[in-house]
Scaffold this active site. Structure first.
Site, short mmCIF file in Angstrom:
data_model
loop_
_atom_site.label_atom_id
_atom_site.label_comp_id
_atom_site.label_asym_id
_atom_site.label_seq_id
_atom_site.Cartn_x
_atom_site.Cartn_y
_atom_site.Cartn_z
N MET A 7 0.84 -1.20 0.00
CA MET A 7 0.00 0.00 0.00
C MET A 7 0.88 1.25 0.00
O MET A 7 0.40 2.35 0.30
CB MET A 7 -0.94 -0.02 1.20
CG MET A 7 -1.88 -1.22 1.14
SD MET A 7 -3.42 -0.97 2.01
CE MET A 7 -2.85 -0.75 3.66
N GLY A 8 2.15 1.08 -0.32
CA GLY A 8 3.03 2.24 -0.47
C GLY A 8 3.57 2.77 0.84
O GLY A 8 3.52 2.09 1.87
N LEU A 10 6.68 3.17 1.36
CA LEU A 10 7.57 2.02 1.52
C LEU A 10 8.66 2.28 2.56
O LEU A 10 9.19 3.39 2.66
CB LEU A 10 8.23 1.67 0.17
CG LEU A 10 7.26 1.29 -0.95
CD1 LEU A 10 8.04 0.90 -2.20
CD2 LEU A 10 6.32 0.17 -0.54
N HIS A 14 9.28 -3.36 3.56
CA HIS A 14 8.87 -3.63 2.18
C HIS A 14 10.09 -3.96 1.32
O HIS A 14 10.04 -4.87 0.49
CB HIS A 14 8.18 -2.40 1.56
CG HIS A 14 6.91 -1.98 2.23
ND1 HIS A 14 6.81 -0.80 2.94
CD2 HIS A 14 5.69 -2.55 2.28
CE1 HIS A 14 5.57 -0.66 3.39
NE2 HIS A 14 4.87 -1.72 3.01
N GLU A 127 5.40 -11.55 7.33
CA GLU A 127 4.78 -12.12 8.53
C GLU A 127 4.25 -11.04 9.45
O GLU A 127 3.52 -11.32 10.40
CB GLU A 127 5.81 -12.99 9.29
CG GLU A 127 6.16 -14.27 8.58
CD GLU A 127 7.22 -15.07 9.31
OE1 GLU A 127 7.59 -14.70 10.45
OE2 GLU A 127 7.69 -16.05 8.74
N GLN A 132 -3.02 -12.20 7.42
CA GLN A 132 -3.14 -11.94 5.97
C GLN A 132 -2.31 -12.97 5.19
O GLN A 132 -2.76 -13.51 4.17
CB GLN A 132 -2.63 -10.53 5.68
CG GLN A 132 -2.46 -10.22 4.21
CD GLN A 132 -2.07 -8.78 3.99
OE1 GLN A 132 -2.94 -7.92 4.01
NE2 GLN A 132 -0.80 -8.50 3.78
N LEU A 163 8.53 -2.49 11.83
CA LEU A 163 8.36 -1.40 10.86
C LEU A 163 6.96 -1.45 10.27
O LEU A 163 6.43 -2.52 9.99
CB LEU A 163 9.39 -1.54 9.73
CG LEU A 163 10.86 -1.39 10.12
CD1 LEU A 163 11.75 -1.53 8.89
CD2 LEU A 163 11.11 -0.05 10.78
N SER A 165 4.17 1.29 7.83
CA SER A 165 3.90 2.61 7.24
C SER A 165 3.17 3.49 8.24
O SER A 165 3.35 4.71 8.26
CB SER A 165 3.06 2.47 5.97
OG SER A 165 3.69 1.61 5.06
N ARG A 166 2.34 2.87 9.08
CA ARG A 166 1.55 3.64 10.05
C ARG A 166 2.43 4.27 11.13
O ARG A 166 2.00 5.21 11.80
CB ARG A 166 0.49 2.76 10.70
CG ARG A 166 -0.66 2.43 9.76
CD ARG A 166 -1.80 1.81 10.54
NE ARG A 166 -3.01 1.72 9.74
CZ ARG A 166 -3.35 0.65 9.01
NH1 ARG A 166 -2.55 -0.40 9.00
NH2 ARG A 166 -4.47 0.64 8.31
P1 AMP Z 1 1.45 -2.89 3.46
O1 AMP Z 1 2.02 -1.86 2.55
O2 AMP Z 1 1.42 -2.47 4.89
O3 AMP Z 1 0.14 -3.45 2.98
O4 AMP Z 1 2.47 -4.10 3.43
C1 AMP Z 1 2.84 -4.71 2.22
C2 AMP Z 1 3.59 -5.98 2.53
O5 AMP Z 1 4.74 -5.67 3.30
C3 AMP Z 1 2.78 -6.97 3.35
O6 AMP Z 1 3.05 -8.29 2.89
C4 AMP Z 1 3.30 -6.74 4.74
O7 AMP Z 1 3.16 -7.87 5.59
C5 AMP Z 1 4.75 -6.46 4.46
N1 AMP Z 1 5.37 -5.74 5.58
C6 AMP Z 1 4.97 -4.56 6.12
N2 AMP Z 1 5.75 -4.24 7.17
C7 AMP Z 1 6.66 -5.25 7.30
C8 AMP Z 1 7.72 -5.52 8.22
N3 AMP Z 1 8.02 -4.69 9.22
N4 AMP Z 1 8.44 -6.65 8.04
C9 AMP Z 1 8.13 -7.52 7.04
N5 AMP Z 1 7.15 -7.32 6.16
C10 AMP Z 1 6.41 -6.20 6.28
#
Ligand code: AMP
Length: 272
Positions: A7-8, A10, A14, A127, A132, A163, A165-166
């Protein structure tokens, strides 16, 4: 061909997924799409961090071939008169799905569309969003999609905060308080390694640690079987501790964390 849906906004988490895709594939596609159908609260969707040009730069720096940034009207033709949705089964109504009604229906619908458009051999998921990841494994199996789902471990800041994005929406104070999730996770993992197998005790330990940060409003603390997502009263195999909640008023930021539980330090077992 490898695919990393995001969802960006990054971050390194990511990028770890993208590097894994890069190492496995000749051609890497990253999607950046803030999917409206997986958001419950309008404010969460509106306030979700966005940084497309930064994302494109980061993707270029790790050798991504295509950044796919669809607009919602094209990805969802005929909405709201759309006839077809993918619906998550009972797993989609547990834990994260219980707190966010319709969330996983949105996730599996958008991933089905994105998988069909990009047609990858594999897709990488973190993970960090453990439920999800399990749902996506089920989706490709249930609907016979010829796509391998590749899991990647949670990437953390140096102090342990997962980590996300929020995290960009946390005030400096709440950023510090958010560490309570990691502290609860590690304290509970330590208790399991000492030999505690009773889920109720393990959950209690996590809640005790979380309670030291009253600003963090706990949504759920669960110990589940990592494959079925059924609650496990006692750990007789690998378990997964999942924590979710929110901190702050304006903005209110939802935080998730999770990790494996190994009784008696039995050591990592394969996830799936
Ligand atoms: P999102 O942009 O939050 O929808 O995340 C996109 C992908 O990145 C998803 O598969 C998340 O599980 C993964 N992701 C987000 N944060 C992390 C993190 N800290 N460590 C590993 N994978 C992540």
């Amino acid at each position: 061909m490898g695919f990393v849906p995001t969802m960006g906004a990054l971050h390194e988490g990511h990028l770890a997924l993208i590097r894994e895709a890069r190492a496995r594939a000749d051609f890497v596609v990253v999607s950046v799409f803030v999917n409206p159908t997986q958001f419950g609260e309008a404010n969460d969707l509106k306030g979700y961090p966005r940084d497309l040009s930064g994302d494109v730069d980061k993707c270029a720096s790790v050798g991504v071939d295509v950044v796919f940034h669809p607009d919602a009207a094209r990805l969802y033709p005929d909405a709201p008169a759309r006839l077809t949705h993918v619906k998550a089964g009972p797993l989609g109504r547990k834990l994260e799905g219980r707190s966010r009604a319709g969330h996983f229906d949105g996730v599996v619908t958008v991933c089905t569309a994105l998988f069909h458009i990009t047609a990858p051999h594999f897709a990488v998921f973190g993970e960090k969003d453990f439920q999800q990841l399990v749902m996506l494994r089920r989706l490709v199996r249930d609907l016979h999609m010829p796509i391998e789902i590749v899991p990647m471990p949670v990437l953390r800041d140096a102090d342990g905060l997962a980590l996300s994005s929020r995290n960009a929406r946390l005030s400096p104070r709440n950023r510090k308080r958010a560490l309570c999730l990691f502290n609860a996770l590690t304290a509970t993992q330590a208790l399991a390694e000492e030999g505690e197998t009773r889920s109720s005790r393990l959950r209690k330990r996590a809640r005790e640690v979380l309670a030291k940060t009253p600003e963090f409003e706990v949504d759920y603390v669960a110990v589940v079987d990592p494959n079925t997502f059924e609650p496990t009263p006692t750990l007789d195999g690998p378990g997964r501790l999942l924590i979710a909640g929110a901190i702050g008023k304006r903005p209110r930021v939802r935080l998730l964390d999770n990790g494996p539980l190994f009784v008696g330090a039995s050591g990592p077992t394969p996830l799936f």
